[in-house]
Each structure stands twice: as C-alpha cells, then as structure tokens.
Design a protein around this motif. Sequence first.
Motif, PDB file in Angstrom:
ATOM      1  N   ARG A 225       0.802  -1.221   0.000  1.00  0.00           N
ATOM      2  CA  ARG A 225       0.000   0.000   0.000  1.00  0.00           C
ATOM      3  C   ARG A 225       0.837   1.275   0.000  1.00  0.00           C
ATOM      4  O   ARG A 225       0.380   2.323  -0.453  1.00  0.00           O
ATOM      5  N   GLY A 226       2.046   1.214   0.554  1.00  0.00           N
ATOM      6  CA  GLY A 226       2.879   2.402   0.666  1.00  0.00           C
ATOM      7  C   GLY A 226       3.892   2.502  -0.463  1.00  0.00           C
ATOM      8  O   GLY A 226       4.361   1.506  -1.002  1.00  0.00           O
ATOM      9  N   LEU A 227       4.232   3.746  -0.824  1.00  0.00           N
ATOM     10  CA  LEU A 227       5.199   4.019  -1.897  1.00  0.00           C
ATOM     11  C   LEU A 227       6.246   4.997  -1.376  1.00  0.00           C
ATOM     12  O   LEU A 227       5.901   6.063  -0.850  1.00  0.00           O
ATOM     13  N   PHE A 228       7.520   4.636  -1.521  1.00  0.00           N
ATOM     14  CA  PHE A 228       8.625   5.509  -1.149  1.00  0.00           C
ATOM     15  C   PHE A 228       9.405   5.870  -2.405  1.00  0.00           C
ATOM     16  O   PHE A 228       9.642   5.020  -3.269  1.00  0.00           O
ATOM     17  N   TYR A 229       9.802   7.159  -2.483  1.00  0.00           N
ATOM     18  CA  TYR A 229      10.661   7.574  -3.584  1.00  0.00           C
ATOM     19  C   TYR A 229      12.110   7.588  -3.126  1.00  0.00           C
ATOM     20  O   TYR A 229      12.429   8.035  -2.026  1.00  0.00           O
ATOM     21  N   GLY A 230      12.976   7.096  -3.963  1.00  0.00           N
ATOM     22  CA  GLY A 230      14.406   7.111  -3.660  1.00  0.00           C
ATOM     23  C   GLY A 230      15.206   7.377  -4.919  1.00  0.00           C
ATOM     24  O   GLY A 230      14.735   7.155  -6.040  1.00  0.00           O
ATOM     25  N   ARG A 231      16.424   7.856  -4.734  1.00  0.00           N
ATOM     26  CA  ARG A 231      17.273   8.153  -5.893  1.00  0.00           C
ATOM     27  C   ARG A 231      17.701   6.881  -6.611  1.00  0.00           C
ATOM     28  O   ARG A 231      17.875   6.868  -7.828  1.00  0.00           O
TER      29      ARG A 231
END
Length: 400
Positions: A225-231
């Motif tokens: 359900r969760g989304l994290f943005y990363g480089r």
Amino acid sequence: MSLEEASLTPLDSTGDRVQPFPRSPQLQRRLAAAAQPTQEQLSKRMEQLQAERLKTEARIQSLKKRRADLATRTEAMKQQIHGRFEAMRAVLKQDEQAAMETLDIDLKSTRTMLDQVLKTWNQHLDQVSKAMSSMHRAQEDNSKATPGGELEGKKENISLMKSDASEKTIGLNEERFERLVNLLSSVTKQLKVQLQRKTLLLDMKPVVVDLHTCHAHLTVTPEGRGLFYGRARTAPEHPLQFDRVCCALGSAPVSSGKAYWEVDVRCCSGWAVGVAYGRLERKGRDKGCKLGRNMNSWCVEFRNKNLSAWHNGRHVPCQGVVGQTRLKKVGVWVQFERGQVVFYDAETMGVLQSFSAAVTPVFDRAHHQFTEPLFPAVRFIKPAAEAWPDHMEFCHNSQM
C-alpha cells in the motif's frame, strides 16, 4: 434443360415434395408405429421428468425459504443498527444531563451567594429604619438635649454600608458556558463529518499497488500500500512500467458500482491523486503519461503549494481551498455507472472537485461516461525549490 427434364422431380429431392397419390393405410400404420416410442423409452422419460419435477420443487422451496429469511435477516440487521444508534443516543443523553446538572450546580451556588449578600443588605436596611424611627420620635418629644447631640450618638451607632467589589463578580460562569457551547458546536461538526465519511466507508475498496506499473525509483512496502521515492533504481523494467513520469497504478480496477479509497499524502510536498484508464501511456514525458493531462485520467494535484483539479489538460482551483492549504488525506469516490468521480478532503469531508457527466462547468462532458475500468493512480511531483517528496500510502480500513 428440356421441358421434359424440367417437369420431373426426383423422389429424393430436398425441396418441397409432392405426393402424387394418397398413402396406403398399411404404410400409414407402419409410419405411426415407427414414430411411437417404446414402453422402455416412455418409462425412462417419465423417470427423468419426475426427477426434474423433484429438483424444481426443491429449488422453489429453497427460494421461498431464502425469501422468508431475507425479512428475518433484514430485521436482525435493523436491530443491530438501532442498538448502535441507541448507544450513541444514550451517551449523548448522559452527556447532556451532565451538562445540565453542571449548570444547575452553578445556578444554585450563585443563588446562595446572592442570597447571603441580600440578607446582609436587608439587615442593614432594618438597622437604618430603626435609627430613622428613633430619630423621628426624638424630634416629636422636642428633646432638650443639645441640638444634634442625641442625633450624633445615633449616627455613630450605624455604620454606612459600602458595596463589596466581590458582589460584582457574583453570577453564572458564562465564560465556561460559552466554552461549552463552542465545544459542542465543534463536536457536532465532527460528528456530521464522521457520519458522512461513514457512508463512504461502506464502499471502501482496499487498494494494492501494481508493482509492474511503478516507476523505477519507487519502492513499495511489503503490504503493497505504501510508496517511497528514492534516488536509487529499485524496480525492474517492465512493459507496463512508467519509465519517465513518477507514477504508479492500483492493481484492481473499478468496473462497476461504487468504490471509495483514501490516500495519505501528509509526507509529500508535491503529489497527484486520481483515477485512470488502463490505456494511460507509460513511456516518455508526454501529456499522455501524466495524470489529468489527457482524456484518460482525472486527478487533484498539489504543486508549489497550490491545489488544483485536472482533466484533459484543463485545470481549476479546488473548491473550498484557500491559501496554502495542506491536506493529510485525499478521499476518492467513484460511481462508475453515473460517470462520476469525487475528490474529498478526508479530514473534513469537504469536496475538492467533482467530475460528473451532469455537472461539468469547465471540463468536457463527453469524457465522464466511463467506457473502461478505472485504476487508482498516484504521482510524485518534484517541487520547484524543494527536495523530492518521500512517501504516499493507500489507507487501509484499520487506518480509517
């Protein structure tokens, strides 16, 4: 073909046959006997019909029982709902009674203090009245005392009463009463919001992210359900993946009925939340890939501290939003057959924007009769002067 050939019709022709003479009685009896089923066939057919009859009767009885059970089950559900609301009314009644008792106690206390002050002033009035009577009798007796001598003595025996400053403070605690009224007003608004939200939560749709659609820099939490943005690049390449626009879709589309879900955006400084057809483009940075910039998607978007609604490249400021409002949760409600999608501030249940076939003052009406299943969609947007946003999450029932 000769006339003679044309006048003859083969006996085995598949066309309309002409019987040149009546059939004999014997032939008719043979044909009738051949058409009649045997006793064994009749018995077998009878057994089949009896079995079908029993099956049909059983099905009818089952349907009648289900119809009777519907009323019983509905009545049980009504009783449960009535019990819940009765419990709420009991709590409200108890709280109302407590508030009324508090006011009664305040009234009683104030009356007691006023009665005490009133008693003191009545006693003083009696003393003054007695002194005046004594002076009046003295004047009538034409006392030989030094003029004013006896009277002076009377004056000395009665002290002048002055109003106590504390008397002015005696009264109902109106400041506390005003706070109570304001609190009740706030509770009423919150209750109204929660009841409205309850109606939408009945159509709550659990949303899980489709991993195949996620941009390569997005990391999905284990529960999906969760989304994290990363480089760093985390997602493997896939034909359905957004390769340049930082988007992701939900895995289960809405193809009929009603559906509601919420997205937690409090940890994002730039985002878009919406719905999209499955044919939304995935490759490149063109408008065809961006939520709200094409005919295949609808969204609300928070960019550079401005909140707006988008569809087909057009946008308007969101309704009821003034200044630099930051939302915590965005609610999305879809009524598929009605061609309607509504975006809410899930904290206040204020309508941010409604896209509908019936009322579309700005956007094209023709594109609100949904022709394909709608997928939940989110997008991370890079702010002009800030770091990339970090986290978004589709809310679960336990988070409501």
